[in-house]
Scaffold this motif. Structure first.
Motif, PDB file in Angstrom:
ATOM      1  N   VAL A   5       0.849  -1.179   0.000  1.00 52.01           N
ATOM      2  CA  VAL A   5       0.000   0.000   0.000  1.00 52.01           C
ATOM      3  C   VAL A   5       0.888   1.234   0.000  1.00 52.01           C
ATOM      4  N   LEU A   6       0.739   2.077  -1.018  1.00 52.72           N
ATOM      5  CA  LEU A   6       1.457   3.335  -1.102  1.00 52.72           C
ATOM      6  C   LEU A   6       0.524   4.428  -0.591  1.00 52.72           C
ATOM      7  N   VAL A   7       0.899   5.011   0.537  1.00 49.73           N
ATOM      8  CA  VAL A   7       0.091   6.064   1.156  1.00 49.73           C
ATOM      9  C   VAL A   7       0.717   7.408   0.786  1.00 49.73           C
ATOM     10  N   PHE A   9       0.200  11.896   0.056  1.00 47.29           N
ATOM     11  CA  PHE A   9      -0.524  13.170   0.100  1.00 47.29           C
ATOM     12  C   PHE A   9      -0.411  13.809  -1.281  1.00 47.29           C
ATOM     13  N   ARG A  10       0.782  14.254  -1.637  1.00 49.86           N
ATOM     14  CA  ARG A  10       1.048  14.578  -3.042  1.00 49.86           C
ATOM     15  C   ARG A  10       1.304  13.264  -3.777  1.00 49.86           C
ATOM     16  N   PRO A  11       1.032  13.192  -5.067  1.00 50.41           N
ATOM     17  CA  PRO A  11       1.309  11.948  -5.800  1.00 50.41           C
ATOM     18  C   PRO A  11       2.782  11.562  -5.725  1.00 50.41           C
ATOM     19  N   ALA A  12       3.036  10.330  -5.323  1.00 52.70           N
ATOM     20  CA  ALA A  12       4.402   9.800  -5.243  1.00 52.70           C
ATOM     21  C   ALA A  12       4.712   9.132  -6.580  1.00 52.70           C
ATOM     22  N   TRP A  13       5.001   9.965  -7.588  1.00 50.91           N
ATOM     23  CA  TRP A  13       5.110   9.470  -8.963  1.00 50.91           C
ATOM     24  C   TRP A  13       6.229   8.448  -9.133  1.00 50.91           C
ATOM     25  N   ALA A  14       7.387   8.690  -8.532  1.00 52.40           N
ATOM     26  CA  ALA A  14       8.515   7.769  -8.703  1.00 52.40           C
ATOM     27  C   ALA A  14       8.189   6.392  -8.132  1.00 52.40           C
ATOM     28  N   ASN A  30      -4.859   7.820  -1.045  1.00 50.60           N
ATOM     29  CA  ASN A  30      -4.650   9.261  -1.052  1.00 50.60           C
ATOM     30  C   ASN A  30      -5.193   9.851   0.246  1.00 50.60           C
ATOM     31  N   TRP A  31      -4.301  10.519   0.980  1.00 53.66           N
ATOM     32  CA  TRP A  31      -4.682  11.116   2.262  1.00 53.66           C
ATOM     33  C   TRP A  31      -4.861  12.615   2.113  1.00 53.66           C
ATOM     34  N   ARG A  32      -5.671  13.191   2.980  1.00 53.54           N
ATOM     35  CA  ARG A  32      -5.884  14.640   2.995  1.00 53.54           C
ATOM     36  C   ARG A  32      -4.939  15.337   3.965  1.00 53.54           C
ATOM     37  N   GLN A  44       4.521   7.023   2.187  1.00 49.05           N
ATOM     38  CA  GLN A  44       5.079   5.837   2.834  1.00 49.05           C
ATOM     39  C   GLN A  44       4.618   4.603   2.067  1.00 49.05           C
ATOM     40  N   LEU A  45       5.421   3.570   2.136  1.00 47.19           N
ATOM     41  CA  LEU A  45       5.026   2.271   1.587  1.00 47.19           C
ATOM     42  C   LEU A  45       4.764   1.343   2.759  1.00 47.19           C
TER      43      LEU A  45
END
Length: 213
Positions: A5-7, A9-14, A30-32, A44-45
């Motif tokens: 699970v990739l959590v 806020f901003r998109p973690a494109w890499a 996607n968290w607020r 975080q992963l």
């Protein structure tokens, strides 16, 4: 087993690019909020009984699951070269991106601040956005001699983008056609952010191969 699970806020494109190119089963949350009260800053992963912070995600995926550099057949010399380019992206270009995102007053008011006020819950949105800008600008202006102003940041960015564009050339991937490497994910992740900010104008004007990449 359960998917990773990739959590974010901003998109973690890499990280998203690495997970997809490696063919790893995963989900994106996607968290607020830009941080987790229990585990710290995002992204975080999560999974397999561990929480991996942003700066360790790609190394962790390579060590535990799929090493894209090995699959792409990178030599020791190419791995060393890739490490140099990754350092440029994660340091100089990341800082130049922060100048672009936070220091340009008009862009900050019209884009950066507006986005954050819309995404973050009230009243955190106003307080965190104001505080974050103060922190970023203080750090950039007082602790980084080679990036002490916006003009310096743009000079550094122009040199870095020129080096990346030359390395890519007309190839499909940074090191040829065998397949993507970690560097491809790092460069893609940066460009996905940079092309949405004022600093992206350097890329649009001078390096069409990076835009296409």
């Amino acid at each position: 087993g359960e998917p990773l699970v990739l959590v974010q806020f901003r998109p973690a494109w890499a990280a998203q690019a690495y997970l997809r190119l490696a063919g790893l089963r995963h989900e994106v949350e996607n968290w607020r909020h830009p941080f987790s009260a229990s585990a710290g800053a995002l992204p975080q992963l999560r999974g397999r009984d561990r929480i991996v912070p942003e700066e360790e995600i790609l190394r962790d995926l390579a060590a535990r699951f799929v090493d894209l550099d090995e699959r792409a057949g990178l030599t020791a010399a190419q791995r060393a070269q890739a490490a140099g380019f990754e350092s440029i992206v994660r340091n100089d270009l990341a800082l130049a991106l922060e100048w672009s995102r936070w220091a340009e007053d008009e862009h900050y008011r019209r884009v950066t601040r507006k986005r954050l006020l819309e995404v973050l819950p009230f009243p955190l949105n106003y307080g965190w956005t104001y505080y974050q800008r103060k922190v970023v600008l203080f750090r950039l202006q007082n602790h980084l001699q080679h990036l002490s102003d916006e003009a310096a940041a743009k000079r550094v960015a122009r040199r870095a983008y020129a080096a990346l564009a030359e390395q890519l050339g007309d190839k499909e991937w940074m090191f040829g056609s065998k397949g993507p490497s970690t560097l491809d994910c790092v460069v893609f992740g940066h460009l996905m952010d940079a092309l949405r900010e004022p600093i992206g104008a350097i890329v649009f004007r001078r390096h069409p191969n990076l835009v296409q990449f």
